[in-house]
Design a protein around this motif. Structure first.
Motif, short mmCIF file in Angstrom:
data_model
loop_
_atom_site.label_atom_id
_atom_site.label_comp_id
_atom_site.label_asym_id
_atom_site.label_seq_id
_atom_site.Cartn_x
_atom_site.Cartn_y
_atom_site.Cartn_z
N GLN A 54 -4.36 2.53 -4.19
CA GLN A 54 -2.94 2.20 -4.06
C GLN A 54 -2.63 0.84 -3.42
O GLN A 54 -1.56 0.29 -3.66
CB GLN A 54 -2.22 3.29 -3.25
CG GLN A 54 -2.41 4.72 -3.80
CD GLN A 54 -1.54 5.04 -5.01
OE1 GLN A 54 -0.90 4.17 -5.58
NE2 GLN A 54 -1.55 6.30 -5.42
N SER A 55 -3.52 0.32 -2.59
CA SER A 55 -3.18 -0.94 -1.93
C SER A 55 -3.29 -2.11 -2.91
O SER A 55 -4.32 -2.29 -3.55
CB SER A 55 -4.09 -1.20 -0.74
OG SER A 55 -3.84 -2.51 -0.23
N ASN A 68 0.85 -1.19 0.00
CA ASN A 68 0.00 0.00 0.00
C ASN A 68 0.89 1.24 0.00
O ASN A 68 1.30 1.72 1.06
CB ASN A 68 -0.92 -0.02 1.22
CG ASN A 68 -1.91 1.14 1.22
OD1 ASN A 68 -2.12 1.78 0.19
ND2 ASN A 68 -2.50 1.41 2.36
#
Lengths: 474, 156
Positions: free
Chosen positions: A324-325, A219
């Protein structure tokens, strides 16, 4: 005293890799790496072969995503031939590529990752596999099997083989689609829709409980790359590449296969046989980026099909910019599948889909050619040079796993730092570190191997090479 | 599962590039040649058996698995009944055996063939190559006869 934890091999991956975690004298994680320990020599041994053999040769790299190699390779050959393939051939190839994506994603989600997601990261490792899922969640087990069969059956119907079909050739495909095959594929649609809707609902139900993993499973902010159409919608087979930064700004658009090497470079690290791709203007490692399902959804403005568009809109609510993760690769993978099913249905209603003109013929008209496509795991690039007789003099392949390599390594380090404390670890921690890699669904040049049977040993070794602690699985 | 069931499913497994390991697919081809026109018989040949085949098993009245065996004496022919395996921890997931496939069919679809047989030939060599070892080649006439007789029995 410095120590090293080794996870070798990493299980439930397509290929062979290992993870090492280096601890400092205080038992804190100093560094961590994901090592790809097998060698892919295809570029080298293709030298001297006629270029028109390349698609079927390159497809042998992998038993899971041979279709992507077939397509990227055929497109590179068509650049050498300087031909544009017939519309129907392009549509049929698109359908083949989507069918492969569906079956590969079904394998990744249901067979490889759903045991963690549905049974729990800390569940009994002996039962943490597809049979465990079948026993605990039979309806989801059926959905997984059905989606994999759906994709594989389409590949078999189009290419006359489930694995390594020889149907895709430079210039198009070898035979048109028969009406009976079209009708059989259309008849499979309801079960495929049912399966993916079930999976999406099940995923959304459990995703909330994985917030701790979402926070530390690779992340971090990164760049993203993937194919899109001119209107910004997702594309798997044609289109051009779009590169965005971590804020979602489009840094580069319309990157054709010919321009790929202008903007993408490959770095080498001593601990892995897989290269590390990067965006040249930013250099390495700053120019590292992610590809695959998460990247596709982050760069695209739409999916281009109604149900997948609704899912994409919901997905984009997860973050104000790019999601984003890497845990969300699972979610994105399911949306990819939904899109694939819808798109295949759309393609089959193309009035020209049964057209008999499916192949362009030409010889060598250029001495260099490149082709690109989206493999299930991300962008795939093939680049060849030939002599005047059409014999390969040089070849280079940039595979999705290489493009995700930096992010996988950073992700392993992030998770290891979070979970490994005072040099201690449990099997559940070990599994979480592996699961970070699984989110990317890396394909380590596999064809056949016994990932479900591989023993797993995690060993804590002191600076003198002595074993401090060990967990053995299998 | 609303379609009528297949009377006999022949499910072969093996790699034709690895010597005697290719005996299953070879027999599947032989069966296709001799029983291909029989609508009650359905033949599937794969390099390996995978969980998706459970759906095919669930749709069959009987099944005849064809494979080579590295545990048998080279050239030894065995025909035996197979029962569904227990889905317990430690079960292999990459290469699924006949018993695991039967168990999956039962778990996933609530159906499994009423009669399941496994016909194997002991492998003499599984080195690279597209020919059988002498001992397996010598056993082939007997295997073919047994396959024909077994199929007749299964079809009633």
């Amino acid at each position: 005293m410095p120590q090293t934890i080794t996870i070798d091999p990493v299980t439930r991956l397509e290929g062979h890799g290992k993870i090492t975690i280096q601890l400092n004298g205080q038992g804190e994680v100093e560094d961590a790496h994901f090592h790809v320990t097998q060698v892919r020599g295809f570029e080298r041994f293709s030298e001297g072969r006629p270029f028109y053999e390349m698609p079927s040769l390159m497809a042998r790299i992998c038993g899971i995503c041979p279709v992507s190699h077939l397509i990227a390779s055929a497109k590179a050959c068509e650049a050498i031939m300087s031909v544009r393939i017939p519309h129907t051939a392009a549509q049929l190839r698109r359908m083949l590529n989507l069918a492969q994506m569906v079956q590969s994603h079904a394998l990744s989600f249901f067979y490889l990752s759903s045991p963690d997601l549905l049974l729990g990261m800390d569940s009994d490792p002996g039962g943490r596999h597809i049979f465990g899922v079948v026993a605990a969640k039979p309806e989801l087990g059926r959905a997984g099997v059905a989606l994999r069969r759906f994709g594989q059956r389409i590949i078999e119907l189009l290419g006359n083989k489930r694995i390594h079909p020889g149907w895709v050739v430079p210039g198009g495909v070898t035979e048109p689609l028969a009406p009976a095959k079209r009708d059989e594929i259309l008849a499979m649609m309801p079960e495929a829709y049912h399966g993916i809707k079930l999976a999406l609902a099940a995923y959304k139900q459990i995703a909330e409980s994985f917030q701790p993993e979402i926070a530390v499973f690779a992340n971090f902010q990164s760049n993203y790359l993937g194919l899109v159409n001119e209107d910004g919608s997702v594309e798997f087979t044609d289109g051009a590449l779009r590169f965005i930064d971590s804020a979602g700004n489009v840094i580069e658009d319309g990157i054709t296969a010919t321009r790929f090497t202008e903007v993408i470079g490959e770095a080498v690290e001593p601990y892995s046989y897989t290269k590390f791709a990067y965006y040249k203007p930013l250099g390495y490692p700053e120019g590292s980026y992610r590809v695959g399902p998460l990247a596709r959804l982050n760069i695209a403005t739409s999916m281009g099909t109604p149900l997948a568009d609704a899912e994409l809109a919901e997905f984009k609510q997860l973050a104000s910019g790019p999601v984003q993760s890497s845990f969300y690769y699972h979610h994105a993978r399911l949306i990819d599948i939904l899109y694939g099913i819808e798109k295949i249905e759309q393609i089959l209603t193309d009035p020209l889909i049964l057209d008999k003109h499916v192949r362009a013929i030409a010889g060598v008209n250029r001495l260099e050619g490149a082709g690109q496509a989206e493999a299930p795991r991300g962008t795939l690039h093939h680049h060849y040079k030939v002599d005047e007789n059409g014999l390969i003099t040089w070849a280079n392949l940039v595979i999705a796993t290489g493009q995700n390599n930096n992010a996988m390594n950073k992700g392993v380090l992030q998770a290891a730092r979070h979970y490994v404390k005072d040099g201690k670890f449990t099997e559940g921690i070990l599994n979480r570190v592996e699961a970070v890699v699984r989110t990317f669904d890396p394909c380590l040049s596999c064809s056949t191997h016994a990932f479900g049977q591989m023993p797993l040993a995690l060993t804590l070794v002191d600076a003198n090479g002595g074993t401090v602690d060990q967990i053995v699985r299998g | 599962m609303s379609q009528p069931k297949i009377a006999c499913l022949i499910l072969a497994c093996g790699n034709t590039l690895r010597g005697d390991d290719g005996v299953g697919p070879w027999l599947a081809d032989w069966a296709e040649e001799h029983f291909g026109d029989e609508p009650r018989v359905h033949i599937i040949s794969r390099q390996q058996w995978t969980p998706d085949l459970a759906a095919d098993l669930a749709g069959a009245e009987t099944v005849l698995f064809l494979d080579c065996s590295v545990e048998s004496i080279p050239g030894e022919i065995k025909l035996r009944a197979i029962e569904p395996a227990q889905l317990k921890p430690g079960i292999a997931t990459h290469h699924t055996g006949a018993a695991e496939l039967l168990a999956l069919a039962r778990e996933l679809y609530g159906a499994a063939p009423r009669n399941s047989l496994l016909l194997t030939i002991g492998a003499g060599s599984t080195e690279f190559g597209e020919t059988f070892s002498p001992v397996v080649a010598a056993a082939m006439p007997e295997v073919q006869r047994l396959l024909r007789d077994t199929l007749s029995t299964l079809l009633g």
